[in-house]
Design an enzyme around this catalytic site. Structure first.
Site, PDB file in Angstrom:
ATOM      1  N   LYS A   1      14.197   8.513  40.587  1.00 18.63           N
ATOM      2  CA  LYS A   1      15.376   9.039  41.367  1.00 18.63           C
ATOM      3  C   LYS A   1      15.086  10.396  41.769  1.00 18.63           C
ATOM      4  CE  LYS A   1      19.551  10.184  40.870  1.00 18.63           C
ATOM      5  NZ  LYS A   1      21.013   9.841  40.233  1.00 18.63           N
TER       6      LYS A   1
ATOM      7  N   LYS B   1      19.041   5.708  48.752  1.00 17.39           N
ATOM      8  CA  LYS B   1      20.251   5.700  48.261  1.00 17.39           C
ATOM      9  C   LYS B   1      21.368   6.642  48.964  1.00 17.39           C
ATOM     10  CE  LYS B   1      22.477   6.306  43.831  1.00 17.39           C
ATOM     11  NZ  LYS B   1      22.336   6.094  42.350  1.00 17.39           N
TER      12      LYS B   1
ATOM     13  N   ARG C   1      25.309   9.008  23.018  1.00 19.22           N
ATOM     14  CA  ARG C   1      25.113   8.822  24.243  1.00 19.22           C
ATOM     15  C   ARG C   1      24.302   7.640  24.445  1.00 19.22           C
ATOM     16  NH1 ARG C   1      24.828  14.542  24.313  1.00 19.22           N
ATOM     17  NH2 ARG C   1      22.455  14.663  23.625  1.00 19.22           N
TER      18      ARG C   1
END
Ligand code: 13P
Length: 335
Positions: A134, A217, A44
């Site tokens: 976020k 967003k 990852r």
């Protein structure tokens, strides 16, 4: 100008956008296994570090949203990932919600969790280098959905999250995502998205969030992917602008779209048309996950040591989207 407003303008300056590389371990595992790569912490990191050290990080990517695992990892050069990103000239950000869970009272819908202990977690992330955050609320369209309950409760959570983030001197990305899955029409998407966004701003204002210091967003206005409705890219751009013009307060400096399952080309083309038609003062850019990473991931999966080749593909996508964020993209630039 406030410090938070400065951060927003820096992230989105000159057509720059955001790389959403904040897939949870479960989602990243799905993405990696989809291209036959084992989902280990090392793999990852390797894929993500490959992107974060690409040259487009300086010219096109104003901010990167990280997942908790990544912001605590060190790069192969033994510096923190957040430091690598800021040295490339981009801002490190962090996803702080803990995921969407079944909404009690309406079990076909979701409520995003993560408010408990958030103030303390935010302080830690700030120390690790994060300057923006976020939180994603998710809504599905069907006969009776999204319900008032889901619209109200997710807006409330997004506002409480935003107030805590600004208290900690970071910029909150407010992401109410109305999913494209379903049989609904583009008109349904327009109406539901407008209602969802308006409710979010009612709550943000109630919670005294400084609207000049956030990034919205949203999803673009699309027909449901099982609707069979054909709508032109131009129509998508016009409906998206109409929706945002009527539901977003003018103080908001920047809007960065999610790609939401659109192909890389669709996401770029639609963003370009939105900017061509944009008569508002909002900066309209991108905060793409899949639409920035898909081709790069596919290429990388065939030879995970080919850093340069992977970066070339990523740089191209980032450049195309940065052109689109200025209304300067055209199809022939893709070749
Ligand atoms: P997509 O662009 O793949 O929709 O991801 C953006 C994102 O951050 C969703 O929360």
């Amino acid at each position: 100008m406030s410090e938070l407003n400065n951060i927003v303008l820096k992230i989105l300056e000159n057509g720059k956008g955001i790389l959403a590389a904040d897939e949870s371990t479960a989602t990243m595992t799905k993405r990696l296994e989809g291209v036959n790569v084992n989902s280990t912490p090392e793999n990852r990191l390797l894929f993500r570090e490959t992107l974060f050290s690409s040259s487009s990080m300086t010219k096109c990517i104003g901010g990167v949203i990280l997942y908790d695992e990544t912001i605590k990892q060190d790069s192969s050069k033994k510096k923190s990932i957040a430091k690598l990103i800021s040295e490339m000239g981009s801002a490190p950000g962090i996803k702080v919600d803990t995921g969407a869970k079944v909404l009690a009272g309406s079990p076909d819908e979701k409520i995003t969790e993560g408010l408990d202990g958030l103030r303390e977690r935010l302080k830690d992330y700030y120390k690790l280098g994060a300057r923006f955050t976020k939180w994603r609320g998710v809504y599905n369209i069907a006969k009776n959905y999204p319900s008032k309950l889901s619209i109200h409760s997710n807006a409330h959570a997004l506002a409480r999250y935003s107030a805590l983030v600004q208290e900690c001197n970071m910029v909150p990305i407010v992401e109410p995502e109305v999913l494209m899955d379903g049989e609904h029409s583009a008109q349904d998407c327009y109406e539901k998205t407008s209602e969802v966004i308006k409710r979010c701003f009612d709550e943000l204002i109630l919670h005294k969030v400084d609207l000049k210091g956030i990034i919205l967003k949203p999803n673009m206005i699309l027909a449901g992917n099982k609707s069979g409705e054909k709508i032109s890219n131009d129509e998508i751009a016009k409906l998206t602008l109409k929706c945002l013009e009527s539901s977003v307060p003018s103080e908001v400096p920047g809007i960065a779209f999610l790609s939401g399952g659109q192909s890389e080309l669709e996401a770029t083309e639609n963003l370009n048309l939105i900017n061509k038609h944009n008569n508002t003062n909002f900066i309209m850019s991108y905060s793409y996950g899949r639409a920035l990473q898909q081709s790069a991931l596919k290429f990388w999966s065939k030879d995970t040591k080919n850093i340069e080749g992977t970066q070339k593909i990523f740089n191209h996508r980032a450049k195309m989207n940065t052109l689109a964020a200025q209304g300067k993209w055209s199809k022939d630039l893709e070749n």
